[in-house]
Design an enzyme around this catalytic site. Structure first.
Site, mmCIF file in Angstrom:
data_model
loop_
_atom_site.group_PDB
_atom_site.id
_atom_site.type_symbol
_atom_site.label_atom_id
_atom_site.label_comp_id
_atom_site.label_asym_id
_atom_site.label_seq_id
_atom_site.Cartn_x
_atom_site.Cartn_y
_atom_site.Cartn_z
ATOM 1 N N ARG A 91 -2.682 -6.689 14.781
ATOM 2 C CA ARG A 91 -1.655 -5.733 15.210
ATOM 3 C C ARG A 91 -2.139 -4.326 14.883
ATOM 4 O O ARG A 91 -3.162 -4.154 14.227
ATOM 5 C CB ARG A 91 -0.359 -6.001 14.436
ATOM 6 C CG ARG A 91 -0.586 -5.900 12.933
ATOM 7 C CD ARG A 91 0.684 -5.792 12.124
ATOM 8 N NE ARG A 91 0.376 -5.395 10.752
ATOM 9 C CZ ARG A 91 0.148 -6.218 9.744
ATOM 10 N NH1 ARG A 91 0.216 -7.513 9.918
ATOM 11 N NH2 ARG A 91 -0.147 -5.751 8.536
ATOM 12 N N VAL A 151 0.182 0.135 9.752
ATOM 13 C CA VAL A 151 0.840 1.356 9.285
ATOM 14 C C VAL A 151 -0.184 2.478 9.103
ATOM 15 O O VAL A 151 0.009 3.607 9.548
ATOM 16 C CB VAL A 151 1.575 1.104 7.948
ATOM 17 C CG1 VAL A 151 2.167 2.400 7.410
ATOM 18 C CG2 VAL A 151 2.651 0.040 8.095
ATOM 19 N N LYS A 162 0.839 -1.189 0.000
ATOM 20 C CA LYS A 162 0.000 0.000 0.000
ATOM 21 C C LYS A 162 0.878 1.245 0.000
ATOM 22 O O LYS A 162 1.895 1.276 0.703
ATOM 23 C CB LYS A 162 -0.870 0.011 1.268
ATOM 24 C CG LYS A 162 -1.736 -1.234 1.408
ATOM 25 C CD LYS A 162 -2.239 -1.395 2.827
ATOM 26 C CE LYS A 162 -2.992 -2.713 2.982
ATOM 27 N NZ LYS A 162 -3.312 -3.013 4.396
ATOM 28 N N ASN A 203 -5.398 -8.809 10.382
ATOM 29 C CA ASN A 203 -4.098 -8.401 10.903
ATOM 30 C C ASN A 203 -4.253 -8.129 12.395
ATOM 31 O O ASN A 203 -4.981 -7.230 12.798
ATOM 32 C CB ASN A 203 -3.597 -7.152 10.185
ATOM 33 C CG ASN A 203 -3.348 -7.426 8.722
ATOM 34 O OD1 ASN A 203 -2.729 -8.427 8.366
ATOM 35 N ND2 ASN A 203 -3.849 -6.568 7.852
ATOM 36 N N GLU A 228 -9.197 -7.518 6.374
ATOM 37 C CA GLU A 228 -8.993 -7.060 5.001
ATOM 38 C C GLU A 228 -9.953 -7.772 4.048
ATOM 39 O O GLU A 228 -10.148 -8.987 4.159
ATOM 40 C CB GLU A 228 -7.545 -7.312 4.572
ATOM 41 C CG GLU A 228 -6.546 -6.548 5.432
ATOM 42 C CD GLU A 228 -5.141 -6.535 4.843
ATOM 43 O OE1 GLU A 228 -4.398 -5.592 5.153
ATOM 44 O OE2 GLU A 228 -4.790 -7.458 4.077
#
Lengths: 455, 187
Positions: free
Chosen positions: A291, A294, A236, A289, A274
């Site tokens: 976590r 970003v 991304k 994910n 996602e």
């Protein structure tokens, strides 16, 4: 209770975690590799401790070194950031076994959600549509067999992590056979695990993800979606919210289904689901994910909720403290990933000394970066230098602020991808909100750069 | 104490007295000097007492980060009459390159190979060979050896037992020593 956190990561996310610690009144110790001794988080942390050499396997991927550093610096918690060991259940378990709090899901939850291939089946059982895919790949013959069953083109994906590392799109058996060893070695280097699986590749898809936060007591909320369709080689580079490709009703339905499914499946802490969205607006779950991501600032700008602080509080055992009704998305946010790489030359990564850095400012502008004038960008890690995030009451204003901020942002001494962001903001597919994940690679960054120069 | 110099014209008794003098000076003065050097932001501190002097110099390029006061400098202890040579900033010279000069003492640092808890090994003054274990660093219960970088004598150990040390931290100084009895010229 968490009072002193060891940050076991580097770069901008280490700084982001440090800032969350400061606002929560928590002390922060930075664990760094020899290559990051002069990084901004190392200079700003309450204490910094060198855990190993530049080679990540012996520093940021070394569970014993990180835990030992936490113990000798008197920390009571470890924040893994993203990448490296952030989703490693064995690491989370080892952290807990030494009496430390892992800032993230519990080891049991991480283990339950560790295999991407298994998670797809689990969440499908809780009502999320998934994309056709394979089980974990064995040898080459098995991989080819699975690919034939799933149907080409297939995306080869590492089971242990994301970020585009170890991922390749294979359009034929010959390509797949060639990519397998490369993907395995990349996955092993990035995640310490070379397990791979396949996913059917949807042409002209969009990548839309739903941010969730679930406390230990099963109370979960979604924080709406982010559209991350602007990618190059599955990485991304620009994210925004709301997704310009979905209707308000479609977005709400996707987010609500996502949070319902993960709560039912026993997820805990912040996480991202996602999805690939096809041309007709159908969303298929691909992975979760476990976590902080970003692109989390996009959601922070939109909702005003500090996701890293939320993550720390959930890990410390606190209840979420807010409800779905409190999550009110406001306006539009766009994040530009500023990487030390050359868009005119296949995004080749660069390293070197930053001779000059001018950060942009103004209303709705946020620049999260560990870089500073005089900083040596080490060649050993990923190329992310920082994230420019802009907010506006609507998409047009956000884009206008993005253009203004990108024109102010100056980074000299190291090649950056700032030019591609300027070009994207001039390109019709972006302005019309119809960018798909394959567009940048298919058309080529050079075409966007040239078009922008002509404009 | 480190076996620093063995001038051939001194008797065994005199040498013993020299060593006792060095030991006394080092024990009494070096910690205080290093502390002053660290807090006063000086490059070098020297103290004279009779024929003896002690000069402590901050190593070139040593940053202040994570430096504990007692390891901010490399102490150099010199014999009377040999001060000008033993404490200059010149690189160490090979032993016996000039008649009558004591050999230049070369110091190298043993560094921690891991982040963990420091456990002392051999005492200061121990003669070691390159690769010998000087101390260990406890990494989650596993002792990792800190080894000597050169043949010599352990001149100083910086951390206290149980201190946390980081990867690459200098934990001990090893002073190169000429082979025992070489060029002693005594009967």
């Amino acid at each position: 209770m968490v009072s002193r956190i060891l940050i076991a990561n580097r770069g901008e996310i280490a700084l982001r975690i440090l800032r969350a610690c400061r606002t929560l009144g928590i002390e922060a110790v930075l664990a760094y590799s020899e290559a990051d001794r002069s990084s901004l988080p190392a200079l700003l942390a309450d204490e910094a401790i060198c855990i190993g050499p530049a080679d990540a396997k012996r520093s940021y991927l070394s569970a014993p070194a990180i835990i030992s550093a936490a113990l000798v610096t008197g920390c009571d918690a470890v924040h893994p950031g993203y990448g490296f060991l952030s989703e490693d259940d064995a690491f989370a378990e080892a952290v807990r076994a030494h009496g430390l709090t892992f800032i993230g899901p519990s080891p049991e939850v991480l283990e339950r959600f560790a295999s991407k291939e298994e998670v797809r089946r689990r969440l499908a059982a809780h009502g999320l549509p998934t994309i056709p895919g394979s089980g974990l790949l064995g040898d080459e013959a098995h991989a080819l067999e699975e690919a034939a069953r799933v149907g080409y083109p297939v995306l080869v994906k590492p089971s242990a992590g994301g970020g585009g590392k170890g991922m390749r799109l294979a359009r034929s058996a010959r390509e797949l056979a060639a990519f397998l060893p490369i993907c395995r070695s990349e996955a092993r280097a990035a995640f310490g695990d070379d397990a791979l699986y396949l996913e059917r590749w949807l042409e002209d898809n969009r990548h839309v993800e739903v941010q969730v936060a679930v406390d230990r007591y099963g109370h979960g909320v979604h924080l709406w979606e982010r559209d991350c369709s602007i990618q190059r080689r599955h990485q991304k580079i620009l994210e925004e919210s709301p997704s310009p490709a979905m209707t308000a009703a479609g977005r709400r339905e996707l987010a609500e289904r996502a949070v319902k499914a993960v709560v039912a499946a026993g997820y805990e802490n912040v996480g991202t689901l996602e999805f690939l969205v096809d041309a007709d607006g159908n969303a298929y779950f691909i992975e979760i994910n476990c976590r902080i991501q970003v692109e989390h600032p996009v959601t922070e700008m939109l909702t005003g909720i500090d996701l890293v602080a939320t993550q720390i509080r959930i890990a410390a055992g606190e209840p979420l403290g807010f409800t779905q009704a409190d999550v009110v998305p406001n306006g539009h946010a766009i994040e530009f990933r500023i990487n030390a790489e050359d868009p005119a030359h296949e995004f080749r990564p660069g390293a070197g000394t930053i001779e000059r850095l001018n950060a942009p400012g103004g209303p709705g502008v946020r620049f999260d970066s560990h870089a500073y004038t005089g900083y040596d960008v080490p060649p050993y890690y990923d190329s992310l230098l920082g994230k420019l995030v802009v907010w506006g009451p609507d998409r047009e204003t956000a884009i206008a602020r993005g253009k203004a901020a990108l024109s102010e942002l100056v980074i000299e001494g190291v090649i950056t991808n700032i030019a591609i962001h300027r070009a994207l903001l001039e390109s019709e597919p972006f302005l019309e909100g119809r960018f798909t994940t394959n567009l940048l690679d298919r058309v080529g960054a050079a075409a966007f750069l040239t078009a922008a120069e002509r404009a | 104490m480190p076996d620093l110099h063995r001038p051939g014209d001194r008797t065994a008794a005199q040498r013993a007295a020299d060593h006792a003098g060095i030991a006394g000076l080092a024990d009494a003065l070096v910690p205080a000097l290093v502390a002053r050097l660290s807090t006063a932001n000086l490059g070098e501190v020297e103290i004279r007492e009779g024929d003896w002097h002690v000069r402590v110099r901050r190593p070139a390029g040593a940053g202040p980060r994570r430096e504990r006061p007692h390891r901010a400098a490399l102490p150099i202890v010199a014999l009377p009459g040999a001060a000008a040579h033993a404490t200059t900033a010149q690189p160490p010279r090979p032993a016996g390159d000039a008649a009558g000069d004591p050999p230049g003492a070369r110091q190298e640092m043993a560094v921690s190979p891991a982040v963990g808890m420091f456990r002392p090994g051999v005492p200061v003054g121990t003669r070691v060979r390159a690769g010998d274990r000087i101390a260990t660093v406890d990494l989650l219960g596993i002792p990792i050896d800190v080894v000597s970088p050169i043949d010599g004598v352990v001149a100083e150990v910086y951390p206290q037992p149980g201190d946390g040390v980081e990867y690459g931290e200098e934990v001990a100084a090893v002073e190169s020593a000429p082979p025992p009895a070489a060029g002693a010229g005594e009967g």
